[in-house]
Design a protein around this motif. Sequence first.
Motif, PDB file in Angstrom:
ATOM      1  N   SER A  41     -47.582  11.133 -28.925  1.00 34.94           N
ATOM      2  CA  SER A  41     -46.751  12.334 -29.098  1.00 34.94           C
ATOM      3  C   SER A  41     -45.446  12.021 -28.688  1.00 34.94           C
ATOM      4  N   ASN A  42     -45.555  12.054 -27.470  1.00 37.27           N
ATOM      5  CA  ASN A  42     -44.033  11.923 -26.703  1.00 37.27           C
ATOM      6  C   ASN A  42     -42.999  10.832 -26.938  1.00 37.27           C
ATOM      7  N   VAL A  43     -43.843   9.657 -27.870  1.00 40.03           N
ATOM      8  CA  VAL A  43     -42.779   8.821 -28.239  1.00 40.03           C
ATOM      9  C   VAL A  43     -42.445   8.958 -29.923  1.00 40.03           C
ATOM     10  N   GLY A  44     -42.811   9.972 -30.411  1.00 41.68           N
ATOM     11  CA  GLY A  44     -42.452  10.234 -31.773  1.00 41.68           C
ATOM     12  C   GLY A  44     -43.422   9.769 -32.670  1.00 41.68           C
ATOM     13  N   LEU A  45     -44.598   9.688 -32.366  1.00 43.57           N
ATOM     14  CA  LEU A  45     -45.685   9.175 -33.141  1.00 43.57           C
ATOM     15  C   LEU A  45     -46.811  10.507 -33.553  1.00 43.57           C
ATOM     16  N   ALA A  46     -47.070  10.287 -34.883  1.00 46.91           N
ATOM     17  CA  ALA A  46     -48.080  11.245 -35.470  1.00 46.91           C
ATOM     18  C   ALA A  46     -49.578  10.713 -35.453  1.00 46.91           C
ATOM     19  N   THR A  47     -50.570  11.487 -35.048  1.00 42.30           N
ATOM     20  CA  THR A  47     -51.918  10.834 -34.938  1.00 42.30           C
ATOM     21  C   THR A  47     -52.845  11.743 -35.755  1.00 42.30           C
ATOM     22  N   GLU A  48     -54.031  11.083 -36.306  1.00 43.36           N
ATOM     23  CA  GLU A  48     -55.071  11.614 -36.814  1.00 43.36           C
ATOM     24  C   GLU A  48     -56.298  10.828 -36.155  1.00 43.36           C
ATOM     25  N   VAL A  49     -57.426  11.812 -35.913  1.00 44.47           N
ATOM     26  CA  VAL A  49     -58.826  11.120 -35.353  1.00 44.47           C
ATOM     27  C   VAL A  49     -59.809  11.394 -36.166  1.00 44.47           C
ATOM     28  N   ARG A  50     -60.527   9.970 -36.699  1.00 46.20           N
ATOM     29  CA  ARG A  50     -61.776  10.196 -37.062  1.00 46.20           C
ATOM     30  C   ARG A  50     -62.786   9.354 -36.367  1.00 46.20           C
ATOM     31  N   ASN A  51     -63.985   9.643 -36.709  1.00 43.55           N
ATOM     32  CA  ASN A  51     -65.189   9.060 -35.884  1.00 43.55           C
ATOM     33  C   ASN A  51     -65.329   7.577 -36.334  1.00 43.55           C
ATOM     34  N   GLY A  52     -65.510   6.827 -35.474  1.00 44.30           N
ATOM     35  CA  GLY A  52     -65.809   5.471 -35.724  1.00 44.30           C
ATOM     36  C   GLY A  52     -67.332   5.080 -35.770  1.00 44.30           C
ATOM     37  N   GLU A  53     -67.733   3.992 -35.315  1.00 46.16           N
ATOM     38  CA  GLU A  53     -69.224   3.754 -35.131  1.00 46.16           C
ATOM     39  C   GLU A  53     -69.369   3.275 -33.764  1.00 46.16           C
ATOM     40  N   ASN A  54     -70.546   3.519 -33.324  1.00 46.70           N
ATOM     41  CA  ASN A  54     -71.383   3.388 -31.984  1.00 46.70           C
ATOM     42  C   ASN A  54     -70.405   3.662 -31.103  1.00 46.70           C
ATOM     43  N   CYS A  55     -70.240   5.236 -30.725  1.00 47.64           N
ATOM     44  CA  CYS A  55     -69.503   5.725 -29.822  1.00 47.64           C
ATOM     45  C   CYS A  55     -68.015   5.317 -29.747  1.00 47.64           C
ATOM     46  N   CYS A  56     -67.481   5.200 -30.967  1.00 51.06           N
ATOM     47  CA  CYS A  56     -65.884   4.857 -31.245  1.00 51.06           C
ATOM     48  C   CYS A  56     -65.190   5.846 -31.784  1.00 51.06           C
ATOM     49  N   LEU A  57     -63.960   6.156 -31.587  1.00 53.90           N
ATOM     50  CA  LEU A  57     -62.999   7.025 -32.318  1.00 53.90           C
ATOM     51  C   LEU A  57     -62.165   6.008 -32.891  1.00 53.90           C
ATOM     52  N   ILE A 116     -46.039   1.841 -28.963  1.00 59.52           N
ATOM     53  CA  ILE A 116     -47.564   2.073 -28.448  1.00 59.52           C
ATOM     54  C   ILE A 116     -47.750   1.564 -27.200  1.00 59.52           C
ATOM     55  N   THR A 117     -47.309  -0.015 -27.307  1.00 59.82           N
ATOM     56  CA  THR A 117     -47.802  -0.700 -25.956  1.00 59.82           C
ATOM     57  C   THR A 117     -46.706  -0.935 -25.015  1.00 59.82           C
ATOM     58  N   GLY A 118     -45.481  -0.690 -25.408  1.00 57.84           N
ATOM     59  CA  GLY A 118     -44.266  -1.209 -24.411  1.00 57.84           C
ATOM     60  C   GLY A 118     -44.489  -0.386 -23.187  1.00 57.84           C
ATOM     61  N   PRO A 119     -43.772  -0.638 -22.064  1.00 55.48           N
ATOM     62  CA  PRO A 119     -43.722  -0.112 -20.867  1.00 55.48           C
ATOM     63  C   PRO A 119     -43.113   1.392 -20.853  1.00 55.48           C
ATOM     64  N   ARG A 120     -43.652   2.199 -20.132  1.00 58.83           N
ATOM     65  CA  ARG A 120     -43.053   3.587 -20.080  1.00 58.83           C
ATOM     66  C   ARG A 120     -41.529   3.672 -19.650  1.00 58.83           C
ATOM     67  N   GLU A 121     -41.174   2.914 -18.967  1.00 64.10           N
ATOM     68  CA  GLU A 121     -39.744   2.675 -18.223  1.00 64.10           C
ATOM     69  C   GLU A 121     -38.882   2.397 -19.431  1.00 64.10           C
ATOM     70  N   ASP A 122     -39.533   1.890 -20.512  1.00 61.55           N
ATOM     71  CA  ASP A 122     -38.739   1.371 -21.751  1.00 61.55           C
ATOM     72  C   ASP A 122     -38.549   2.716 -22.743  1.00 61.55           C
ATOM     73  N   GLY A 123     -39.430   3.697 -22.393  1.00 61.84           N
ATOM     74  CA  GLY A 123     -39.362   4.702 -23.471  1.00 61.84           C
ATOM     75  C   GLY A 123     -40.869   4.404 -24.429  1.00 61.84           C
ATOM     76  N   ALA A 124     -41.506   3.649 -24.000  1.00 63.77           N
ATOM     77  CA  ALA A 124     -42.866   3.670 -25.034  1.00 63.77           C
ATOM     78  C   ALA A 124     -43.953   4.230 -24.210  1.00 63.77           C
ATOM     79  N   ALA A 125     -45.100   4.169 -24.910  1.00 63.19           N
ATOM     80  CA  ALA A 125     -46.312   4.864 -24.426  1.00 63.19           C
ATOM     81  C   ALA A 125     -46.936   4.272 -23.396  1.00 63.19           C
ATOM     82  N   GLY A 126     -46.845   2.914 -23.266  1.00 63.16           N
ATOM     83  CA  GLY A 126     -47.518   2.104 -22.176  1.00 63.16           C
ATOM     84  C   GLY A 126     -48.920   1.972 -22.278  1.00 63.16           C
ATOM     85  N   ILE A 127     -49.610   1.785 -23.453  1.00 61.01           N
ATOM     86  CA  ILE A 127     -51.059   1.957 -23.805  1.00 61.01           C
ATOM     87  C   ILE A 127     -51.444   0.361 -24.181  1.00 61.01           C
ATOM     88  N   THR A 128     -51.932  -0.243 -22.956  1.00 65.00           N
ATOM     89  CA  THR A 128     -52.409  -1.890 -22.893  1.00 65.00           C
ATOM     90  C   THR A 128     -53.716  -1.789 -23.148  1.00 65.00           C
TER      91      THR A 128
END
Length: 726
Positions: A41-57, A116-128
Amino acid sequence: MAPQNALHTNFDVDYVITYRFTDVPTAKASKDFEKLLWLLSNVGLATEVRNGENCCLLIFVKVGSEERFAHEVYRSRVKDWLHGLRAAEPNYETRHLLNSQSLTEAERFRIVHHLITGPREDGAAGITPGQGEWKNVESVFPLHDHQYNKEWIKKWSTMTFLKAEDLDQIRDRFGEKVAFYFAFTQSYFAFLMFPAAFGFASWVLLGSFSPVYAIVNGLWCVTFVEYWKRQEIDLGVRWGVRGVSAIQVKRKEFQHEKEFQDPVTGETLRTFPATKRLSRQLLQLPFALLASLALGTLIATCFGIEIFLSEVYKGPFQSVLVFLPTGLLTVLVPTLTTILTSIATQLNEYENWETSEGYQYALTQKIFVLNFITSYLPIFLTAFVYVPFGSLIVPYLDIFNLTARPFAENEKQLQTPQAGFEINPTRLRKQVIYFTVTAQIVNFALETIVPYLKRRGFSKYQEMKGERVAKSAKVAAAANIADKPEEADFLKRVRSEAELDVYDVATDLREMVVQYGYLALFSVVWPLTPVSFIVNNWIELRSDAVKICVEMQRPTPLRADTIGPWLDSLGFLTWLGSISTAALVYLFSNDGLGPDGTPVTIKGWALLSTIFFSEHVYLLVRWAVRLAISKMDSPGMEKERAERFMVRKRYLEDSLGKDVVDAPPNETEEKITRESLEEDARQSTLHGGTGAHDHFWSRQKSWRESAKVGAGLIERMAAAESKKEQ
């Protein structure tokens, strides 16, 4: 939503993130999940969550703030401009920015992936995914556009050659890295037309080991590699990525040892000593030796067993036992290769590369060593060991009689001949045919069947694991959570795509480069090799498209301006081919049968002279072809010159003004009259007189007056000259 429309919409989803919490306590999983959504959310992305399969979102991500996204587009394009990828500075105003150059799907997905995956120091979420605190993030992938995929496959199934527009579509959809693979394979396929036709003619008229075919094939290999180098430049300019390799992405795993402030920019730089990395890179030498010994020993052992069973052993079950070495190689070579690949990866990690590009380049070089040994060593053993030294080696093959002793009826069936052994002259040709035809068919089957079986097995494993966790936690399985009717078909498709493998374009490139190696190194043995490859590659182009659309997750668009280190591998194989082809022609020049199995018939000085001469001819031809291609113009080079010209013209107009740049010379002429002479005299008196300098520049008032004076001088000087001649 109607079921028939389920494949036609992605609900404007940009990316899907799979979050699996099988082995994580519920409290920690919830806390980490909340942090993940907060960062997105902090990097300007909207999200929706749904259930996946086998303990996965399943986390569905799309751009939430168009203003933030436009800023990221501007930032990316400015970075390209500063590195010379773009001719003009992008406009910061959002509307002009997105209208001046439309945003392709590939660019959109690439920028969102960076957020989504870029480093936080570059203004991204840093999710690797799978690293650090995000080990439970299983994957981040865009969704397939099934409507486009269906039309793409249908269109390609009726085409022989791909057009530039077809490659542009791949680039716009999947990024430049995937597009470069298809462009390379298409160029390789088109270039194969000539060697296929010439190879067929050579097979009919000249036979195997023809010096004429060897020379023509060598020239073709050099021309193709040099042509592709130019083609990379053209495609890089066409797609606006020439020089993009200079924009390198730093690895999160990089561990620096020193920090210092750049005296020019003032930024803090983190480095790792180059001498220390070099000392670690030297470990590649013992690794290459270890890999060569391990794989070489295994292949040579199976090679000896195969010769013993096929050409020495004459007992029962020979027709069955002869497949024993093949079975051993099928089981042991992949196992040993996997172990060595793991060692190569760990060694690459130990070298501590700063950028992803450097890491991939070094890893590719190590993997190429393994592929070279497993792909080409069996043929090298047959050509350069079995043929010239067969009569010396065979008597010592009785050490392999243990493989057939349980089936032999008497000792005579196991005894190796001490004299009079004759080599099998068709063995080398059959081996080349196996690797260029049979192995290609087997690899094609493995590419289509193994991923399906692997996906089914992994899905079953995850299902069993999820049921076990659900039972122990006494919670309902995710599959029991009902989907909304209008989302059911869409979510079913997304869950299916989440279980697919990640597409690695390097695997397909490696396959093409290894195939090229057979053509460059051994096609003189069987001139129909390019005929086999041209059929295989037509199918390969279509099957790879199907594989991307059906068997793999949609690849994240990545930029590239080359096929990377595989280009160096092509050059190496071409050079080695000039040596091996010359040696093969010399060794097998005896009507295609080769020497009689004794090294006496092989003159060492003649073999070395042949190799030396062939290599130097290769170097000369490569220089000539490279020079000739450099003199040829191309659309990419013309476009690059045009862009540079327009940039220079625009800056000149901005600096001097368009009116000044385009203004014609002043046509007004000042006439010399009595009044003008009096005015000049008055001004001279007021300024204290005039010197020789002022008198020099005041005699002629305009270019027209200078022209009249010059014409008069010409007439007088010409008249004087004519009088002298009289």
